[in-house]
Design a protein around this motif. Structure first.
Motif, PDB file in Angstrom:
ATOM      1  N   ILE A 161      -2.271   2.187  -4.259  1.00  0.00           N
ATOM      2  CA  ILE A 161      -1.867   3.571  -3.968  1.00  0.00           C
ATOM      3  C   ILE A 161      -2.986   4.362  -3.295  1.00  0.00           C
ATOM      4  O   ILE A 161      -2.728   5.388  -2.669  1.00  0.00           O
ATOM      5  N   GLU A 162      -4.205   3.850  -3.391  1.00  0.00           N
ATOM      6  CA  GLU A 162      -5.329   4.473  -2.692  1.00  0.00           C
ATOM      7  C   GLU A 162      -5.515   3.896  -1.292  1.00  0.00           C
ATOM      8  O   GLU A 162      -6.396   4.323  -0.553  1.00  0.00           O
ATOM      9  N   LYS A 178      -3.715   0.618  -8.699  1.00  0.00           N
ATOM     10  CA  LYS A 178      -4.632   1.719  -8.372  1.00  0.00           C
ATOM     11  C   LYS A 178      -5.198   1.526  -6.967  1.00  0.00           C
ATOM     12  O   LYS A 178      -5.239   2.462  -6.174  1.00  0.00           O
ATOM     13  N   GLN A 179      -5.609   0.311  -6.655  1.00  0.00           N
ATOM     14  CA  GLN A 179      -6.127   0.019  -5.315  1.00  0.00           C
ATOM     15  C   GLN A 179      -5.040   0.241  -4.259  1.00  0.00           C
ATOM     16  O   GLN A 179      -5.297   0.805  -3.202  1.00  0.00           O
ATOM     17  N   LYS A 234      -6.471   0.886  -0.559  1.00  0.00           N
ATOM     18  CA  LYS A 234      -7.597  -0.042  -0.529  1.00  0.00           C
ATOM     19  C   LYS A 234      -7.097  -1.480  -0.583  1.00  0.00           C
ATOM     20  O   LYS A 234      -5.929  -1.733  -0.843  1.00  0.00           O
ATOM     21  N   TRP A 287       0.843  -1.191   0.000  1.00  0.00           N
ATOM     22  CA  TRP A 287       0.000   0.000   0.000  1.00  0.00           C
ATOM     23  C   TRP A 287       0.877   1.238   0.000  1.00  0.00           C
ATOM     24  O   TRP A 287       1.940   1.262   0.636  1.00  0.00           O
ATOM     25  N   PHE A 288       0.446   2.286  -0.678  1.00  0.00           N
ATOM     26  CA  PHE A 288       1.102   3.602  -0.692  1.00  0.00           C
ATOM     27  C   PHE A 288       2.590   3.515  -1.046  1.00  0.00           C
ATOM     28  O   PHE A 288       3.391   4.318  -0.581  1.00  0.00           O
TER      29      PHE A 288
END
Length: 88
Positions: free
Chosen positions: A76-77, A73-74, A79, A16-17
């Protein structure tokens, strides 16, 4: 560190991120005691997995391009990152 796929002894992770060190969309792979980072086209950015491992990653990335972009996309958001089917 979410595991997003696994095939032929290769384990694929996506964080993530994860845009600080490697700005481009990428995955982390472990194989035969080695680790490497690849862009979503299967090009090695850092580390090495050996010829067989790197070819399998490249083939998988090409086969699963749409799913990898959606997973990034998920990620970096922040999710839930979906499972990406293994290499066929």
């Amino acid at each position: 560190m979410p595991r997003i796929s696994e095939f032929f002894g290769i384990i694929i992770y996506m964080y993530w991120f994860d845009i600080q060190k490697h700005k481009a969309p990428h995955i982390h792979a472990r194989y035969a005691g080695k680790e490497a980072i690849f862009d979503l086209f299967g090009n090695c950015i850092e580390g090495e997995l050996g010829k067989r491992g790197e070819k399998l990653i490249k083939d998988w990335c090409q086969e699963r391009q749409k799913e990898l972009k959606a997973a990034w996309k998920q990620a970096i958001e922040g999710k839930e990152i979906p499972w990406v089917p293994p290499l066929q």
